[in-house]
Write a protein that holds these residues in place. Sequence first.
Motif, mmCIF file in Angstrom:
data_model
loop_
_atom_site.group_PDB
_atom_site.id
_atom_site.type_symbol
_atom_site.label_atom_id
_atom_site.label_comp_id
_atom_site.label_asym_id
_atom_site.label_seq_id
_atom_site.Cartn_x
_atom_site.Cartn_y
_atom_site.Cartn_z
ATOM 1 N N ALA A 56 -4.143 49.998 -12.781
ATOM 2 C CA ALA A 56 -5.080 49.194 -13.569
ATOM 3 C C ALA A 56 -4.803 49.353 -15.070
ATOM 4 O O ALA A 56 -4.779 48.365 -15.813
ATOM 5 C CB ALA A 56 -6.520 49.585 -13.246
ATOM 6 N N ARG A 60 -3.585 46.383 -17.641
ATOM 7 C CA ARG A 60 -4.386 46.062 -18.822
ATOM 8 C C ARG A 60 -3.541 46.102 -20.087
ATOM 9 O O ARG A 60 -3.755 45.317 -21.007
ATOM 10 C CB ARG A 60 -5.565 47.023 -18.936
ATOM 11 N N ILE A 67 -6.203 40.810 -18.443
ATOM 12 C CA ILE A 67 -6.631 41.725 -17.382
ATOM 13 C C ILE A 67 -7.341 42.863 -18.097
ATOM 14 O O ILE A 67 -6.783 43.507 -18.981
ATOM 15 C CB ILE A 67 -5.450 42.254 -16.542
ATOM 16 N N ASN A 79 -10.611 45.484 -11.930
ATOM 17 C CA ASN A 79 -10.110 44.667 -13.036
ATOM 18 C C ASN A 79 -10.707 43.272 -12.950
ATOM 19 O O ASN A 79 -10.913 42.742 -11.860
ATOM 20 C CB ASN A 79 -8.583 44.514 -12.969
#
Length: 122
Positions: A56, A60, A67, A79
Motif C-alpha cells: 500500500a 501510494r 492511490i 487504499n
Amino acid sequence: MNIEEFRDHCLAKPGTTEHTPFGPDTLVFKVMDKMYALTGIDSFEFINLICDPEYAIELREKFDGSIRPGYHMHKKQWNSVDTDGSVPDYTIRHLINHSYELVVSKLPKKLKEELKQLSDGH
C-alpha cells in the motif's frame, strides 16, 4: 474503468457477492462474506480495496494522490484508488485481484474449501 467493468470483474471471482450494507449509494463486494472492494454507485470516483500494508505504501508513492489511504477505512490496510484514468485499468484490475486474494488467504480452512468447490464448479 467504469462501474460496469468494475462490477463484472468482481462478480467473475468465485464466491463473490454484492451488497449495499452502508445504504443504497455504496456497492460492496465480498468473498465468503468478507469485504474486499467497495465504491460509490452514483459517483464512481474511486474504489476502496484492501492491500498488503507494505505494498500500500509503495502504491501510494508511485501513484501520488491517485492511490491514497482508504476513505473511511483502516488507513494502513485499505487504499482508495481513483477511477478517473490516472491509474491504468490493468493496474486497477490487478489491485482488485490482490484485494480478493488477500482476503481469501485469511479465510478459515473450511471457507477456503467451500470456495475451492465453488471455483471448481461443484
